[in-house]
Design a protein around this motif. Structure first.
Motif, mmCIF file in Angstrom:
data_model
loop_
_atom_site.group_PDB
_atom_site.id
_atom_site.type_symbol
_atom_site.label_atom_id
_atom_site.label_comp_id
_atom_site.label_asym_id
_atom_site.label_seq_id
_atom_site.Cartn_x
_atom_site.Cartn_y
_atom_site.Cartn_z
ATOM 1 N N VAL A 1 -1.616 -1.055 -4.236
ATOM 2 C CA VAL A 1 -2.873 -0.360 -3.972
ATOM 3 C C VAL A 1 -2.561 1.026 -3.415
ATOM 4 O O VAL A 1 -1.547 1.229 -2.752
ATOM 5 N N GLY A 2 -3.438 1.950 -3.697
ATOM 6 C CA GLY A 2 -3.248 3.314 -3.218
ATOM 7 C C GLY A 2 -4.123 3.603 -2.014
ATOM 8 O O GLY A 2 -5.283 3.175 -1.967
ATOM 9 N N ALA A 3 -3.559 4.309 -1.064
ATOM 10 C CA ALA A 3 -4.325 4.714 0.117
ATOM 11 C C ALA A 3 -3.936 6.147 0.482
ATOM 12 O O ALA A 3 -3.199 6.809 -0.250
ATOM 13 N N THR A 4 -4.435 6.616 1.618
ATOM 14 C CA THR A 4 -4.296 8.034 1.952
ATOM 15 C C THR A 4 -3.295 8.269 3.082
ATOM 16 O O THR A 4 -3.084 7.416 3.934
ATOM 17 N N HIS A 5 -2.695 9.451 3.050
ATOM 18 C CA HIS A 5 -1.723 9.878 4.063
ATOM 19 C C HIS A 5 -1.761 11.402 4.120
ATOM 20 O O HIS A 5 -1.868 12.050 3.088
ATOM 21 N N SER B 1 0.843 -1.194 0.000
ATOM 22 C CA SER B 1 0.000 0.000 0.000
ATOM 23 C C SER B 1 0.880 1.246 0.000
ATOM 24 O O SER B 1 1.731 1.411 0.877
ATOM 25 N N ILE B 2 0.663 2.109 -0.986
ATOM 26 C CA ILE B 2 1.473 3.323 -1.142
ATOM 27 C C ILE B 2 0.552 4.530 -1.341
ATOM 28 O O ILE B 2 -0.648 4.366 -1.572
ATOM 29 N N PRO B 3 1.088 5.751 -1.235
ATOM 30 C CA PRO B 3 0.238 6.928 -1.485
ATOM 31 C C PRO B 3 -0.408 6.866 -2.860
ATOM 32 O O PRO B 3 0.224 6.441 -3.839
#
Length: 453
Positions: A103-107, A84-86
């Motif tokens: 997969v993209g996630a939030t930060h 999981s990366i930005p």
């Protein structure tokens, strides 16, 4: 601005970029891992037989690059996995990776996408045998980019509390202590899910002092902290009363022993776990120091553990620069003084900024009228707080330039509005997302009267 000050600014930014380059995740993995037939050899000589499945998982700003390096090395030996990366980096890596899903996630705030990523990571490692190997890749941002909340707690509730703790001045150790006790991924839980497989966890440290249980909230590391610690941190920052009831119930139930603690040192699930740090702030500072010496500068690494209020750190660093200029201590000009770490900002105003920009703005005020000095401060991930810049570079002329533009540096600092200040006065350092994170990098440059002599 004098030519010497302008030259100092250029050198400061050049060294920031050198530090970021030294933390390149692909380079770091390839320097640490080697393949000897069907044996994976770690940098310290540990040998891991690859007899069964090989699963690659991870989360963080650098985990995409780390996964790319692992896949280039192991190829079709990899059975599967997910990192999981930005969201902003997904396009960069998804076309390059074939065995490991991106997969993209939030930060910096976790979201439902982070939960989906956490679920996929845990599903990837469940049900493995003792002959299987999990390679886990973690770096800064990992805490927000993958999460599996305890039952009954929503991800938005965790995100809201995390943001409030950060704004109140909580450091990364405190923040991740709370996160670990609201998670079934962090605080050693991933190691428990992966057991009895052998686990190799490679980390790029964004934590001052490189505590492995804090990097990405320590999914593969025994957790020495407790529910008591988590409650005390929330209370310390005056947030207990306003915390969601669901979070308070989990923490109170944990203290009462109604739900299990995070896996602790001595737990058998850690017997086949190999946790290793492959890149860090001090490694980057050493690379920057080598580059500075090559360029003819007398160089000192001050610390890789800079902490405290950003505006106070800015004053201290400016004082060190002035000392070099006036007395030649601790080294005479031409001089480079390096520091790294992670300061904090207690938000009192309504402006926009980040700790690196706030440090730089504070330093600019303290350097008012000084010649031949520049100070640069930047986040190695290319993002300073919620802004689109890495940080800023200032010199003794920054204050005067601001005044000519009708700006009051003190007012912008008081309002925590360093981003707007540098937008108007100039000085932003823009790198874009770097794909790594080893905390912040600070460079002080003090030139001779004529740098070209």
């Amino acid at each position: 601005m004098s030519e010497a000050s302008e030259h100092a600014r250029m050198i400061a930014v050049t060294l920031i970029l050198e530090g970021i380059s030294a933390a390149d995740p692909v380079k770091a993995v390839k320097n640490f891992l080697k393949l000897d037939g069907d044996i994976l050899v770690l940098g310290d000589g540990t040998r891991i037989p690859l007899k069964g499945k090989v699963i690659v998982v991870g989360s963080g700003k650098a985990s995409g690059g780390m996964a790319l390096a692992v896949e280039e090395m192991l190829g079709n030996r990899i059975t599967g996995g997910v990192v999981s990366i930005p969201e902003e980096l997904v396009e960069k890596y998804s076309g390059s990776l074939s065995r490991v899903k991106v997969v993209g996630a939030t930060h910096p705030r976790a979201s439902q996408k982070s939960v989906e990523a956490g679920q996929r990571i845990v599903e990837s490692v469940r049900g493995l045998s003792g002959e299987d190997v999990v390679i886990a890749l973690f770096s800064g941002g990992g805490s927000a980019l993958a999460e599996l909340p305890v039952e009954g707690v929503g991800i938005d509730e965790i995100g809201e509390l995390s943001i409030k703790l950060m704004k109140a001045g909580a450091n990364i150790v405190e923040l991740n202590t709370v996160r670990k006790h609201l998670s079934r991924l962090k605080g050693g839980w991933l190691a428990k899910h992966a057991y009895p497989a052998t686990l190799v966890a490679l980390m790029i440290s964004d934590v001052v002092g490189d505590r492995m249980d804090i990097i990405a909230s320590g999914p593969t590391v025994p957790d020495p902290t407790t529910y008591h610690d988590a409650v005390n941190i929330v209370k310390k920052y005056g947030l207990w009363e306003e915390a969601p009831q669901s979070i308070k119930k989990i923490l109170e139930d944990g203290i009462a022993g109604k739900i299990p603690e995070t896996p602790k040192p001595g737990d058998p699930v850690f017997e086949k776990v190999n946790n290793r740090i492959i890149a860090s702030n001090i490694i980057s500072l050493n690379a920057m120091a080598s580059k500075a010496r090559e360029m003819g500068y007398n160089t000192v690494i001050l610390t890789s553990m800079l902490e405290g209020e950003a505006r106070e750190a800015g004053k201290i660093l400016a004082a060190i620069a002035k000392e070099v200029l006036k007395t030649g201590n601790p080294v005479p000009p031409p001089a480079v003084i390096l520091a790294g770490g992670e300061t904090t900002v207690t938000v009192r105003g309504r402006g926009t900024g980040g700790r690196n920009q706030e440090l730089a703005l504070s330093a600019a005020i303290a350097l008012k009228g000084e010649q031949r000095i520049a100070i640069a401060s930047a986040g190695s991930d290319g993002r300073d707080g919620p802004t689109d810049v890495a940080g800023a570079v200032v010199d003794g002329y920054t204050y005067e330039k601001a005044q000519k533009l009708g700006l009051s540096p003190e007012t912008y600092l008081e309002n925590n509005d360093s981003y707007t200040f540098f937008q108007k006065a100039g000085g932003h350092i823009k790198t874009g997302y770097t794909g790594t994170n080893i905390n912040d990098l600070v460079v002080i440059v003090v030139e001779k009267e004529n740098p070209w002599e």
